[in-house]
Every structure is written in C-alpha cells, then in structure tokens.
Scaffold this motif. Structure first.
Motif, PDB file in Angstrom:
ATOM      1  N   VAL A  36       6.003  33.469 -86.578  1.00  0.00           N
ATOM      2  CA  VAL A  36       5.020  32.618 -87.281  1.00  0.00           C
ATOM      3  C   VAL A  36       4.913  31.219 -86.637  1.00  0.00           C
ATOM      4  O   VAL A  36       5.882  30.682 -86.085  1.00  0.00           O
ATOM      5  N   ALA A  37       3.697  30.634 -86.732  1.00  0.00           N
ATOM      6  CA  ALA A  37       3.420  29.413 -85.965  1.00  0.00           C
ATOM      7  C   ALA A  37       3.918  28.137 -86.629  1.00  0.00           C
ATOM      8  O   ALA A  37       3.141  27.359 -87.180  1.00  0.00           O
ATOM      9  N   ASP A  38       5.241  27.950 -86.613  1.00  0.00           N
ATOM     10  CA  ASP A  38       5.759  26.592 -86.796  1.00  0.00           C
ATOM     11  C   ASP A  38       6.796  26.348 -85.708  1.00  0.00           C
ATOM     12  O   ASP A  38       7.232  27.262 -85.024  1.00  0.00           O
ATOM     13  N   ALA A 120      -7.905  38.095 -83.084  1.00  0.00           N
ATOM     14  CA  ALA A 120      -8.032  36.870 -83.869  1.00  0.00           C
ATOM     15  C   ALA A 120      -6.852  36.680 -84.814  1.00  0.00           C
ATOM     16  O   ALA A 120      -6.220  37.658 -85.242  1.00  0.00           O
ATOM     17  N   TYR A 121      -6.615  35.444 -85.152  1.00  0.00           N
ATOM     18  CA  TYR A 121      -5.596  35.060 -86.140  1.00  0.00           C
ATOM     19  C   TYR A 121      -5.765  35.946 -87.391  1.00  0.00           C
ATOM     20  O   TYR A 121      -6.852  35.959 -87.994  1.00  0.00           O
ATOM     21  N   PRO A 122      -4.719  36.717 -87.787  1.00  0.00           N
ATOM     22  CA  PRO A 122      -4.908  37.745 -88.828  1.00  0.00           C
ATOM     23  C   PRO A 122      -5.611  37.291 -90.115  1.00  0.00           C
ATOM     24  O   PRO A 122      -6.470  38.027 -90.621  1.00  0.00           O
ATOM     25  N   SER A 200     -15.576  26.180 -87.472  1.00  0.00           N
ATOM     26  CA  SER A 200     -14.743  25.939 -86.296  1.00  0.00           C
ATOM     27  C   SER A 200     -13.329  25.546 -86.724  1.00  0.00           C
ATOM     28  O   SER A 200     -13.103  24.445 -87.219  1.00  0.00           O
ATOM     29  N   ASP A 201     -12.408  26.463 -86.525  1.00  0.00           N
ATOM     30  CA  ASP A 201     -11.008  26.214 -86.871  1.00  0.00           C
ATOM     31  C   ASP A 201     -10.358  25.547 -85.658  1.00  0.00           C
ATOM     32  O   ASP A 201     -10.111  26.198 -84.635  1.00  0.00           O
ATOM     33  N   GLU A 202     -10.101  24.245 -85.773  1.00  0.00           N
ATOM     34  CA  GLU A 202      -9.563  23.485 -84.640  1.00  0.00           C
ATOM     35  C   GLU A 202      -8.131  23.017 -84.916  1.00  0.00           C
ATOM     36  O   GLU A 202      -7.704  21.968 -84.458  1.00  0.00           O
ATOM     37  N   ILE A 203      -7.412  23.821 -85.651  1.00  0.00           N
ATOM     38  CA  ILE A 203      -6.057  23.426 -86.070  1.00  0.00           C
ATOM     39  C   ILE A 203      -5.118  23.213 -84.884  1.00  0.00           C
ATOM     40  O   ILE A 203      -4.196  22.406 -84.962  1.00  0.00           O
ATOM     41  N   HIS A 204      -5.358  23.909 -83.757  1.00  0.00           N
ATOM     42  CA  HIS A 204      -4.456  23.770 -82.603  1.00  0.00           C
ATOM     43  C   HIS A 204      -4.957  22.742 -81.584  1.00  0.00           C
ATOM     44  O   HIS A 204      -4.441  22.687 -80.464  1.00  0.00           O
ATOM     45  N   SER A 235      -1.099  19.765 -89.264  1.00  0.00           N
ATOM     46  CA  SER A 235       0.041  20.644 -89.548  1.00  0.00           C
ATOM     47  C   SER A 235       0.651  21.293 -88.310  1.00  0.00           C
ATOM     48  O   SER A 235       1.864  21.299 -88.160  1.00  0.00           O
ATOM     49  N   LYS A 236      -0.180  21.836 -87.419  1.00  0.00           N
ATOM     50  CA  LYS A 236       0.407  22.455 -86.215  1.00  0.00           C
ATOM     51  C   LYS A 236       0.885  21.371 -85.264  1.00  0.00           C
ATOM     52  O   LYS A 236       1.959  21.457 -84.687  1.00  0.00           O
ATOM     53  N   THR A 237       0.050  20.342 -85.099  1.00  0.00           N
ATOM     54  CA  THR A 237       0.345  19.296 -84.119  1.00  0.00           C
ATOM     55  C   THR A 237       1.692  18.627 -84.388  1.00  0.00           C
ATOM     56  O   THR A 237       2.464  18.385 -83.462  1.00  0.00           O
TER      57      THR A 237
END
Ligand SMILES: Cc1ncc(COP(=O)(O)O)c(C=O)c1O
Length: 391
Positions: A36-38, A120-122, A200-204, A235-237
């Motif tokens: 998982v992405a943390d 794609a991201y599930p 547009s999901d720009e979370i990363h 959150s990701k950054t």
C-alpha cells in the motif's frame, strides 16, 4: 534539519495498514510489506510540531478551514506550477478517493458512463459500481518500456459510450508516467469534444524524478480549467495519508455546485488535525521533501541495477514519478495472476500489490512500493532473487 531515511522506523503495532495487516493478507508475519502507498519514513518535523501545538488545546470540535490554510494551498500551486487558482474554487475534502467518487456521481450521472485508463489504481474501478455508473476501459499501451495513452481508442470510447466523465491519473499509478503537456492537451481536447469532464487525480504530483515535470491539467488553459476537477493533497507527498485531507479544485461554478450536491450529507468537515498538517506541510515541508525524493531516487536506481544484474526475468518499468514501481513479471513464466501473487508472498516472502487488481493490462505485473529504508529494499530484492532461482 537532516533526516536519516536509512533508519528503520518500527511500524508494527501502530495500527498500520501496511505492517499490521501482513499476516492477514499475505499469510505469515515474516513477509516484508512493500505494498500500500505510504512511506516507511518519519514525516517532516514541522508537521509534528504543528499538530503537537494544536493538541495542547483540549477541545477537538468540528473543523472550519481557515483562510490561511486555503492560502497555503493556493501559494503552493502558484509557486510550484505557476497555476493561479481563486479561493472560491477550492473545496476541502476528506481524501481523494471520496472526491473522485463525488465527481463521478456528479458528472457521469446515474446510468451514465466514466472512462478509466487501465491499468489503474483499484479504487477507480469501484467508482462506477458505487455510483450506478458504467465503467469504460481505455487501455494504456506499453511501448519500448514506457506506457502511452491510446488517443484514438479514447475518442472511440467516448463516442461509443457517451461517457460524460473520465478519470485522469496524473502522474499515473501504477505505471509511473508523468504525462507531458502535449499528451494532456490531446486528452483535454478529446474530452472537450466529447463534452466529458476530466477528473484529474494529481495526488502523486509532487513525487517527480529528476528530468520530469508535472503539469497540472487545469493549468493548461481556461477551457481545461472550466472542464475539470483537480484532486490534490499533501498526503502522498508528505507521508500523511492516514490524516485524510485533500482539496478538490473546481474553477467552474456550475461544476462546483454539482460536486457539492453529490457529496452533501456524505462527506463531513475534514479532520481538525489534518488541516493543520496540510498547512504545515505545504508551508514548511520542502526541506524534507527534497531529501526524501533524493533518497527514493537512490532506491529506484538501486532496484533497477539489482534487477538488471541479478533478476533479469523481472523488468521494472522505470517510473517518472511516484514511489511505486510497476514490475513486468511476465518473464517468470507464471501465467495465473493469483499464482504470481502467491509466488511473491509465499515463496519470496515479499508482499506487493498484484497487477491484476489494477484491471485489464495488469496481469503478469506486480507493484512494488520503494519508499522504505534501503536495507529493507535490499532484503526484499535478495528474497525475490532467491525465490526466482528456485523456479
Ligand atoms: C492515484 C491515487 N489516488 C488516490 C489515492 C488515495 O487517496 P486518499 O487516501 O486521499 O483517498 C491513492 C493512494 O494510493 C492513489 O494512488
């Protein structure tokens, strides 16, 4: 301050999804979790300081987001991308996934359709069923070790389905592409022609490797801005995804109204500590961010060299952004996608996300999270190397 990312932070018994679900998900406690992405890294000190200050006050009531927090968001978008956003356009949301769901509900509409580019991201695949919307798949194409969008197929997908929304993942999880301005212009024009809103999901977007540049979709032109929702988050950054705080940027008043109607009664005010963390991250987090990206880039080079030299049957797709590496495992000769996942968790004892869960085109791939201490990455690679030798 200098951060030491080589230091392994013990995360077990901290209610960590990544570490405390290992036995339940992968069958045994001794699996190394690279899923998982943390990040396994400690977060920027200024965030810890800001939260610590707030919890000295003994009342934890509902949150009203201050104009200073909104300013921190706007200043960040302007200094990083030259993108000027007005404060009215910003809606604070309790996470990007809830925001994407609200947008699909608002713009694809019940009985309508949304286009998703696969793999794609599930959770994107759940937005259709969640909102009684059909999901239309547009496959990304892997060419010469790099994923490309298939624009002809995208146009056909809109024409055939009549979809009024599409989800753009920029940068793209899981394939790691940082889409170029030219690519985004093509996509934006196709969406405009189809009368479809771009979600547009720009979370990363702040996790970008040297030599690449993120372009916010809505910053390209006023027409694109008026036809889009941008989901942005610290959150990701800054490694604070457990805080669940994000923003949706919707410059068009009518689209904003529909978005707010879609989430009314479902999404409450954001967590009171999360907005404090967001502001501190955007204002004071850059010293940490520069160091963490250098470290992650070092991990990426380490992984690529290791696999080239010692596990050539697995080909990492070099990401341009994100700390997620999409591994082409088709050379291992394990055709069943579930068996491939079991090979990694049971034989190699490394827990990763199975490619097939990312939808069509994901079979034969695995996604590895490299935001961990290099010693953990090295141990995971050694385990994979040994397991591959025994195949
Ligand atoms: C593309 C993408 N969007 C959204 C999320 C999660 O967003 P949130 O935790 O804010 O709902 C992730 C997490 O990995 C992601 O990769």
């Amino acid at each position: 301050m200098r951060y030491d990312f080589d230091k392994v932070v013990e995360r077990r018994n901290t209610n960590s999804t990544k570490w405390d679900s290992v036995a339940a998900l992968f069958g045994s406690e001794d699996v190394l979790p690279l899923w998982v992405a943390d990040m396994d890294f400690r977060i920027p000190q200024p965030i810890i300081d800001a939260i610590s200050e707030r919890i000295k006050h003994p009342v934890f009531g509902y949150t009203r987001v201050s104009s200073s927090t909104i300013d921190a968001v706007l200043e960040r978008l302007e200094t990083k991308y030259g993108w000027k956003v007005s404060p009215e356009a910003v809606i604070v949301t309790p996470g990007v996934v809830p925001a994407v769901n609200a947008a699909v509900k608002a713009y694809a509409g019940e009985g309508g359709a949304v286009v998703v580019q696969s793999p794609a991201y599930p959770p994107f695949w759940a937005t259709g069923p969640n909102n009684k919307v059909r999901t239309v798949t547009n496959l990304l194409r892997l060419e010469g070790g790099r994923y490309e969008m298939d624009f002809d197929a995208l146009e056909r997908a809109f024409a055939e389905s009549g979809a009024k929304a599409m989800i753009l993942c920029s940068p793209h999880n899981p394939v790691g592409r940082v889409w170029t301005r030219e690519e985004l212009v093509k996509l934006g024009e196709i969406a405009l022609k189809a009368g479809a809103v771009v979600i547009s999901d720009e979370i990363h977007c702040e996790l970008i490797y040297k030599g690449f540049k993120h372009v916010p979709f809505a910053s390209i032109s006023p027409e694109f801005a008026a036809n889009s929702v941008t989901c942005f988050s610290p959150s990701k950054t800054f490694n604070i995804p457990g805080m669940h705080c994000s923003v949706a940027i919707i410059p068009d008043e009518e689209l904003r109204k529909r978005f707010n109607e879609a989430r009314s009664g479902i999404q409450g005010s954001p967590d009171f500590l999360a907005v404090i963390a967001m502001e501190a991250a955007f204002r004071y987090g850059d010293e940490w961010l520069e160091q963490v990206m250098d470290y992650i880039e070092g991990n990426l080079e380490f992984l690529i060299k290791y696999m080239e030299e010692r596990i050539p049957a697995i080909k990492p797709i070099r990401p341009e952004g994100t700390y997620l590496v999409w591994l082409d495992c088709r050379g291992l000769g394990i055709d069943d996608p579930k068996e491939l996942q079991r090979f990694f968790s049971e034989k190699a004892k490394v827990g990763m996300n199975a490619g097939y869960t990312f939808g069509p085109g994901g079979e034969g791939f695995m996604r590895m999270n490299i935001a961990c201490a290099r010693s953990i990455l090295e141990e995971a690679l050694k385990r994979i190397e040994e397991a591959v030798k025994l195949l």
